[in-house]
Design an enzyme around this catalytic site. Sequence first.
Site, mmCIF file in Angstrom:
data_model
loop_
_atom_site.group_PDB
_atom_site.id
_atom_site.type_symbol
_atom_site.label_atom_id
_atom_site.label_comp_id
_atom_site.label_asym_id
_atom_site.label_seq_id
_atom_site.Cartn_x
_atom_site.Cartn_y
_atom_site.Cartn_z
ATOM 1 N N ASP A 1 8.050 9.245 -5.862
ATOM 2 C CA ASP A 1 9.244 10.023 -5.512
ATOM 3 C C ASP A 1 9.652 9.882 -4.050
ATOM 4 O O ASP A 1 10.484 10.649 -3.556
ATOM 5 C CB ASP A 1 9.015 11.507 -5.827
ATOM 6 N N HIS B 1 -6.143 -5.689 -2.590
ATOM 7 C CA HIS B 1 -6.967 -5.824 -1.379
ATOM 8 C C HIS B 1 -7.118 -7.280 -0.952
ATOM 9 O O HIS B 1 -7.821 -7.568 0.012
ATOM 10 C CB HIS B 1 -8.351 -5.201 -1.592
ATOM 11 N N HIS C 1 0.386 4.627 -2.271
ATOM 12 C CA HIS C 1 0.196 5.945 -1.682
ATOM 13 C C HIS C 1 1.331 6.900 -2.034
ATOM 14 O O HIS C 1 1.129 8.110 -2.063
ATOM 15 C CB HIS C 1 0.043 5.820 -0.160
ATOM 16 N N PRO D 1 -7.174 7.586 -3.719
ATOM 17 C CA PRO D 1 -8.521 7.055 -3.949
ATOM 18 C C PRO D 1 -9.236 6.771 -2.631
ATOM 19 O O PRO D 1 -8.666 6.161 -1.728
ATOM 20 C CB PRO D 1 -8.256 5.757 -4.721
ATOM 21 N N ARG E 1 0.829 -1.211 0.000
ATOM 22 C CA ARG E 1 0.000 0.000 0.000
ATOM 23 C C ARG E 1 0.861 1.257 0.000
ATOM 24 O O ARG E 1 0.476 2.287 -0.568
ATOM 25 C CB ARG E 1 -0.890 -0.047 1.245
ATOM 26 N N ASN F 1 -3.190 8.077 5.303
ATOM 27 C CA ASN F 1 -1.860 7.499 5.524
ATOM 28 C C ASN F 1 -1.563 7.181 6.979
ATOM 29 O O ASN F 1 -0.525 6.586 7.287
ATOM 30 C CB ASN F 1 -0.772 8.447 4.996
#
Length: 327
Positions: A77, A195, A69, A165, A65, A97
């Site tokens: 980056d 998922h 993210h 999202p 994940r 997050n």
Amino acid sequence: MAFSRHIVVLILQLMLVPLAFNLCNAQGLKYGFYRKTCPRVESIVRETTAQYISKAPTLAAPLLRMQFHDCFVRGCDGSVMLNSTKTNQAERDAIPNQSLRGFQVINGVKSALENKCPGVVSCADIIALVARDAVSMIKGPYWKVPLGRRDGSVSNMLEALNLLPAPFANISSLKAQFVSLGLNAKDLVVLSGGHTIGTSHCFAFTNRMYNFTGNGDADPTMDPNYIARLKLKCSPTDVTTLVEMDPGSFKTFDEKYYTIVANRRGLFQSDSALLDDIETKAYVKRQALTHGKTFFKDFGKSMVKMGKIGVLTGQAGEIRKHCDFVN
């Protein structure tokens, strides 16, 4: 939560615009990028990652994940790793997050590489390699990762809040979001297969059980029997309980996610939304019927594609000495 579901949806609709990434930068990525400067980079990453995954296999899900993210905000980056400062709230403090884990794995790998090849391997490349290795270590696919990313120096909490999202997004929003990043409907349904591992806090989906339209009702697209089971775990105000996204095999990367979605048992609205589009629905049904015949191969391809979003290469960006701070 600091932002209600409806406020976040509104912000997303108002601020989601195609990102002006320099897609040419992706051409700077290549296989064997560190062949001369750090020849053992992939073995060092794999050995170090294995030390963590062998002790805590559930770290694989948040490590996968983490690359999502990272790439969905400012491109791949390494900005998701940066700490907040007195004058800036960073991505990792955004609500989506705050449930990320595994930062210590990225930093552990970075430390091991700095011992062998100081100032050479970027945190962005480490995130991509660790995601791949963590998935493969729990019986998932293995794909070759083109390397050469450099690290960004900007990390903004609001960008993460607006651009990641949402679990309650509909299919139109999801497709538009992916298209803005150079990803298509197939990438959306394939990458949603991530998922198959991991857990989620109740608050990400309780509205589907208790107050879907604001009238105390349940989401009609969700299997009522599944709703009844979820209600035994999550109260309407529960913010601490964790629920498996792929019940029964949430620690193993497999194709069962698609069977769950096909049976109307996707945990999030964004999972169920895959049945609202002809192309994504067909893919879900096909993988469910064929026991994931092409899923692993497709997943690797889409991960490579996602890993090229907005990358910094050449002289752009920097190679951070520590992943949590700019140089």
